[in-house]
Design an enzyme around this catalytic site. Structure first.
Site, mmCIF file in Angstrom:
data_model
loop_
_atom_site.group_PDB
_atom_site.id
_atom_site.type_symbol
_atom_site.label_atom_id
_atom_site.label_comp_id
_atom_site.label_asym_id
_atom_site.label_seq_id
_atom_site.Cartn_x
_atom_site.Cartn_y
_atom_site.Cartn_z
ATOM 1 N N ARG A 178 112.747 15.589 89.313
ATOM 2 C CA ARG A 178 113.070 17.013 89.171
ATOM 3 C C ARG A 178 114.454 17.240 88.565
ATOM 4 O O ARG A 178 115.168 18.172 88.944
ATOM 5 C CB ARG A 178 112.950 17.732 90.535
ATOM 6 C CG ARG A 178 111.557 17.655 91.143
ATOM 7 C CD ARG A 178 110.519 18.368 90.287
ATOM 8 N NE ARG A 178 109.183 18.227 90.836
ATOM 9 C CZ ARG A 178 108.297 17.290 90.446
ATOM 10 N NH1 ARG A 178 108.624 16.424 89.496
ATOM 11 N NH2 ARG A 178 107.104 17.228 90.989
ATOM 12 N N SER A 228 107.003 25.068 95.321
ATOM 13 C CA SER A 228 107.602 24.193 96.339
ATOM 14 C C SER A 228 109.097 24.494 96.444
ATOM 15 O O SER A 228 109.833 24.357 95.470
ATOM 16 C CB SER A 228 107.403 22.719 95.965
ATOM 17 O OG SER A 228 106.031 22.393 95.954
ATOM 18 N N GLU A 298 114.446 22.586 95.697
ATOM 19 C CA GLU A 298 113.946 22.402 94.332
ATOM 20 C C GLU A 298 114.099 23.706 93.559
ATOM 21 O O GLU A 298 114.417 23.704 92.380
ATOM 22 C CB GLU A 298 112.474 21.977 94.373
ATOM 23 C CG GLU A 298 111.841 21.781 93.007
ATOM 24 C CD GLU A 298 110.442 21.204 93.107
ATOM 25 O OE1 GLU A 298 109.537 21.762 92.466
ATOM 26 O OE2 GLU A 298 110.245 20.204 93.820
#
Length: 309
Positions: A178, A228, A298
């Site tokens: 990520r 998420s 995130e």
């Protein structure tokens, strides 16, 4: 900083349709929260992007780039300076001979995946349910169901914070979980080229249908969410830790930890950015106390807590 002076100057380099003042940013985020942008620009050419970036750099005006707002929380005070959205840069071009797809940064990554299917190209199936732009997907090395952008990205074009256009090849991206080089140098992505493989239409469609079913059956798509909320911690799953902490259904203001998937926070009743931020902090604190694991977000949290006077 005189916002009106900035607006008047930008009118000399951008069409009026590409420029707004005091624009509510909740209209541009999946979770429907966020204050106003002082100035909101939607350039429709690479040259216009460069002009805006150069102006911001030369006059030290804060510049924030956003996409579909699917993985971002914009604070209730909004964003100062210039907020730039590249959603008008959304073309997708296929080269079947080279088995590549070149998509501008404002195109939906889902549309790139569907274009690959239409041309029987395999490799982007994992992206068929990721609700963001191509630029956002590169920025965070988006992934799902065992696939990620780093597996298929061949090259890209970006603009530096000084307004200079440059080309990147595979080794320039510094991809991690990520994350990418764009997250550290804050360059603005203009387009990306994905290198795919020749496949069989029926098999590609079957895989995409399977992933769509998994997503729809497990994720709380009936409410606004930012996907998420937390990254996957080493040796753990964020959703499992949250679930085992008994946090599903926990609510602050209008925002709730989803009862369908603990890794999601949903806007069930006119929640605010502050509701999201307080709930994130509460979940992080609770999980750390119970399991000794600090969850890292995130989702990106940007903007000001309060409107500037």
């Amino acid at each position: 900083m005189n916002t009106n002076e900035i607006y008047q100057y930008l009118l000399t380099i951008l069409p009026q349709d590409d420029l707004k003042q005091d624009e509510p940013l909740k209209n541009y985020t999946y979770i429907k929260v966020g204050g106003k942008a002082d100035i909101f620009v939607t350039p429709s050419t690479y040259e216009d992007v460069q002009r805006v970036v150069r102006y911001a750099h030369e006059h030290q005006v804060p510049l924030t780039c956003v996409g579909y707002g699917s993985n971002v929380i914009i604070r209730d005070g909004g964003i100062r300076g210039i907020t730039m959205s590249l959603v008008k840069l959304n073309s997708i071009h296929v080269s079947e001979h080279e088995r590549t797809i070149t998509a501008q940064s404002g195109a939906a990554i889902i549309d790139a995946s569907r274009t690959a299917l239409a041309h029987s190209l395999t490799g982007l199936e994992f992206a068929c349910g990721i609700p963001g732009t191509v630029g956002g997907a590169l920025y965070m090395n988006a992934g799902a169901y065992g696939g990620e952008i780093s597996f298929v990205l061949a090259k890209a074009i970006a603009v530096t914070l000084q307004g200079e256009m440059y080309h990147l090849s595979r080794e320039d991206f510094a991809f991690g979980y990520r994350q990418s080089s764009f997250a550290s140098n804050h360059a603005i992505i203009l387009e990306a080229t994905f290198e795919l493989e020749e496949g069989v239409y029926a098999a590609i469609k079957e895989k995409m249908d399977e992933l769509t079913y998994l997503r729809e059956s497990k994720q709380p798509l009936e409410y606004p969410s930012c996907g998420s909320v937390f990254k996957r911690p080493p040796q753990h799953f964020a959703g499992k830790l949250i679930q085992d902490s008994g946090l599903q259904g926990t609510k602050i203001g209008g925002v709730e930890v989803s009862t369908k998937h603990a890794g999601f926070m949903v806007n069930v009743s006119n929640g605010t950015a502050q509701d999201y931020i307080e709930l994130i902090t509460f979940v992080q604190t609770t999980v750390q106390q119970k399991f000794g694991v600090m969850l890292e977000t995130e989702v990106k949290i940007i903007g000001e807590d309060n409107v500037a006077e």
